[in-house]
Design a protein around this motif. Structure first.
Motif, PDB file in Angstrom:
ATOM      1  N   TRP A  35       0.831  -1.210   0.000  1.00  0.00           N
ATOM      2  CA  TRP A  35       0.000   0.000   0.000  1.00  0.00           C
ATOM      3  C   TRP A  35       0.861   1.253   0.000  1.00  0.00           C
ATOM      4  O   TRP A  35       1.886   1.288   0.677  1.00  0.00           O
ATOM      5  N   TRP A  36       0.398   2.307  -0.647  1.00  0.00           N
ATOM      6  CA  TRP A  36       0.995   3.621  -0.435  1.00  0.00           C
ATOM      7  C   TRP A  36       0.501   4.118   0.920  1.00  0.00           C
ATOM      8  O   TRP A  36      -0.566   3.706   1.382  1.00  0.00           O
ATOM      9  N   PRO A  37       1.260   4.976   1.601  1.00  0.00           N
ATOM     10  CA  PRO A  37       0.880   5.407   2.953  1.00  0.00           C
ATOM     11  C   PRO A  37      -0.535   5.985   3.059  1.00  0.00           C
ATOM     12  O   PRO A  37      -1.203   5.799   4.071  1.00  0.00           O
ATOM     13  N   GLU A  38      -1.012   6.644   2.038  1.00  0.00           N
ATOM     14  CA  GLU A  38      -2.347   7.253   2.072  1.00  0.00           C
ATOM     15  C   GLU A  38      -3.437   6.339   1.507  1.00  0.00           C
ATOM     16  O   GLU A  38      -4.596   6.743   1.366  1.00  0.00           O
ATOM     17  N   ALA A  39      -3.112   5.094   1.223  1.00  0.00           N
ATOM     18  CA  ALA A  39      -4.053   4.159   0.589  1.00  0.00           C
ATOM     19  C   ALA A  39      -5.275   3.904   1.458  1.00  0.00           C
ATOM     20  O   ALA A  39      -5.202   3.954   2.691  1.00  0.00           O
ATOM     21  N   THR A  40      -6.378   3.610   0.782  1.00  0.00           N
ATOM     22  CA  THR A  40      -7.616   3.254   1.474  1.00  0.00           C
ATOM     23  C   THR A  40      -8.117   1.904   0.978  1.00  0.00           C
ATOM     24  O   THR A  40      -7.821   1.486  -0.140  1.00  0.00           O
ATOM     25  N   PRO A  49      -8.396   3.800   6.185  1.00  0.00           N
ATOM     26  CA  PRO A  49      -6.969   3.756   5.840  1.00  0.00           C
ATOM     27  C   PRO A  49      -6.489   2.308   5.728  1.00  0.00           C
ATOM     28  O   PRO A  49      -6.784   1.475   6.592  1.00  0.00           O
ATOM     29  N   SER A 124      -3.201   2.172  -4.234  1.00  0.00           N
ATOM     30  CA  SER A 124      -3.625   3.424  -3.610  1.00  0.00           C
ATOM     31  C   SER A 124      -5.074   3.360  -3.126  1.00  0.00           C
ATOM     32  O   SER A 124      -5.452   4.063  -2.198  1.00  0.00           O
ATOM     33  N   ARG A 125      -5.858   2.496  -3.757  1.00  0.00           N
ATOM     34  CA  ARG A 125      -7.267   2.347  -3.352  1.00  0.00           C
ATOM     35  C   ARG A 125      -7.728   0.942  -3.714  1.00  0.00           C
ATOM     36  O   ARG A 125      -7.480   0.471  -4.818  1.00  0.00           O
TER      37      ARG A 125
END
Length: 166
Positions: A35-40, A49, A124-125
């Motif tokens: 995951w990217w740190p801001e991924a949901t 998150p 990212s999502r």
């Protein structure tokens, strides 16, 4: 198809495989790397998150006896440094309950949005779609003439044979 596009497709397929391995081995470090740190993530009850989802999910999975996430076909669409992927999955779980061991199997799809940063693809999502499920008493067998000689069993990290060389 260009060499870069083929490399990107393979990198995304590898990323998805690392996700399945991380979930089944309950490997928090490996899971964090998909995951990217801001991924949901949204598994049906709204986006959260990804880091928080992963932490809670590993707690739940560690309480189970064993799991296996099997990924099927993926439709991957790459547009420069962004991509989408629809990946079919079957997830099998065995857990101990007050009424005995149960098996839970779920069929669904991961609808992922991915970003490439610094040459690395990550999710990212994620939205999950459940297509079916099946639940019942466990029929898993570990002994007898058919299974008794198969002594190498999957385990959580770091004890899995893929990690120990056993």
């Amino acid at each position: 198809m260009t060499t870069d596009l083929v490399a990107d497709r393979l990198a995304i397929a590898d990323l998805l495989a690392r996700y399945a391995r991380a979930i089944d081995r309950c490997d928090a470090a490996l899971l964090a790397g998909v995951w990217w740190p801001e991924a949901t993530c949204d598994y049906g009850s709204g986006p959260v998150p990804a880091a928080a989802w992963a932490e809670a999910t590993l707690v739940a999975l560690r309480a189970m006896l064993r799991t296996q996430h099997f990924l099927g076909q993926s439709l991957i669409d790459i547009d420069g440094e962004t991509a989408t992927a629809e990946t079919y999955c079957r997830a099998w779980h065995e857990a101990e309950t007050d009424s005995g061991r149960v098996e839970m199997e779920v069929g669904g799809r991961y609808l992922d949005e991915l970003l490439k940063r610094g040459g690395e693809w990550r999710i990212s999502r994620r939205r999950y779609v459940m297509d079916w499920n099946r639940n019942g008493p466990s029929s898993c067998a570990w002994d007898g003439p058919l299974y008794g000689t198969l002594c190498r069993h999957g385990a959580r990290a770091p004890d899995d044979p893929s990690m120990t060389g056993a």
